[in-house]
Design an enzyme around this catalytic site. Structure first.
Site, PDB file in Angstrom:
ATOM      1  N   ASP A   1       0.970  -1.191  -0.371  1.00  0.00           N
ATOM      2  CA  ASP A   1       0.355  -0.141  -0.058  1.00  0.00           C
ATOM      3  C   ASP A   1       1.030   1.047  -0.087  1.00  0.00           C
ATOM      4  OD1 ASP A   1      -2.623   1.618   0.499  1.00  0.00           O
ATOM      5  OD2 ASP A   1      -2.125   1.535   2.430  1.00  0.00           O
TER       6      ASP A   1
ATOM      7  N   ASP B   1      -0.074   5.011   0.911  1.00  0.00           N
ATOM      8  CA  ASP B   1      -0.434   6.244   1.477  1.00  0.00           C
ATOM      9  C   ASP B   1      -0.507   5.720   3.234  1.00  0.00           C
ATOM     10  OD1 ASP B   1      -0.069   8.307  -0.392  1.00  0.00           O
ATOM     11  OD2 ASP B   1      -2.340   7.683  -0.271  1.00  0.00           O
TER      12      ASP B   1
HETATM   13 MG   LIG Z   1      -3.654   2.876   3.661  1.00  0.00          MG
END
Ligand SMILES: [Mg+2]
Ligand SMILES: [Zn+2]
Length: 195
Positions: free
Chosen positions: A8, A10
């Site tokens: 992932d 962020d």
């Molecule tokens: Mg995230």
């Protein structure tokens, strides 16, 4: 077939700025807001050195919500790649879901199969890059990351956010947890017997 660590973006690679208006962590929407989290570049370099593919799989509905433009997202990718390169690290691929069910931009308004917790991004990447999902990992800081990882048939690791301090590593209800990407990568390498 290759092994991958799906990442992932962020809250895992870069800091997720807190959006007080929406009461949630969001994506950076200026280049100045893009900051690598401590140890993230080192973690990705370690995976590179050990022969794991590193593939970003991220929901990025910013364009759909008119929070940013397509060229901005490209510029952010360049910034991320350049920052990693300066530390001798690289990403093998970046896959974004640009859709959102309530998108303001009608072309991106879709209940798609790639928005996590759906596993579409991971499945597409696995197909494109000949990834063996069963021996691969998904590292994310949201429950949707864990769910997407499980749905794709890989092993999830949850990066716990500061506010979820009730969780204690290394597992919660059977899900591996770690405090940072670097901690997660060390956990992977030790689990795979290649620390
Ligand atoms: Mg995230
Ligand atoms: Zn999508």
């Amino acid at each position: 077939m290759k092994r991958a660590v799906f990442l992932d973006r962020d809250g895992v690679i870069n800091a997720a700025p807190y959006n007080a208006e929406e009461g949630k962590y969001d994506s950076p929407y200026t280049l100045a807001d893009f900051r690598f989290l401590p140890g993230a570049k080192q973690a990705i370099r370690l995976l590179n050195q050990k022969g794991w593919l590193t593939i970003v799989v991220s929901n990025q509905p910013g364009i759909a919500k008119r929070k940013c433009s397509a060229p901005f997202l490209e510029a952010l990718n360049e910034r991320m790649r350049a920052g990693l390169a300066a530390s001798g690290a690289h990403l093998d691929a970046i896959y974004y879901c640009l859709h959102h069910p309530q998108a303001l931009v009608s072309e991106l308004r879709e209940s798609c199969r790639c928005r996590k917790p759906q596993p579409g991004l991971l499945l597409t990447a696995a197909c494109d890059l000949q990834v063996d999902l069963a021996t691969s990992y998904m590292v994310g800081d949201g429950i949707q990351d864990v769910e997407a990882g499980l749905a794709a048939g890989c092993k999830p690791i949850l990066i716990r956010r500061p506010r979820s301090l009730v969780m204690k590593p290394p597992t919660v209800n059977g899900t591996r947890v770690a405090t940072s990407l670097l901690a997660a990568v060390k956990q992977i390498l030790s689990e795979e017997g290649e620390p």
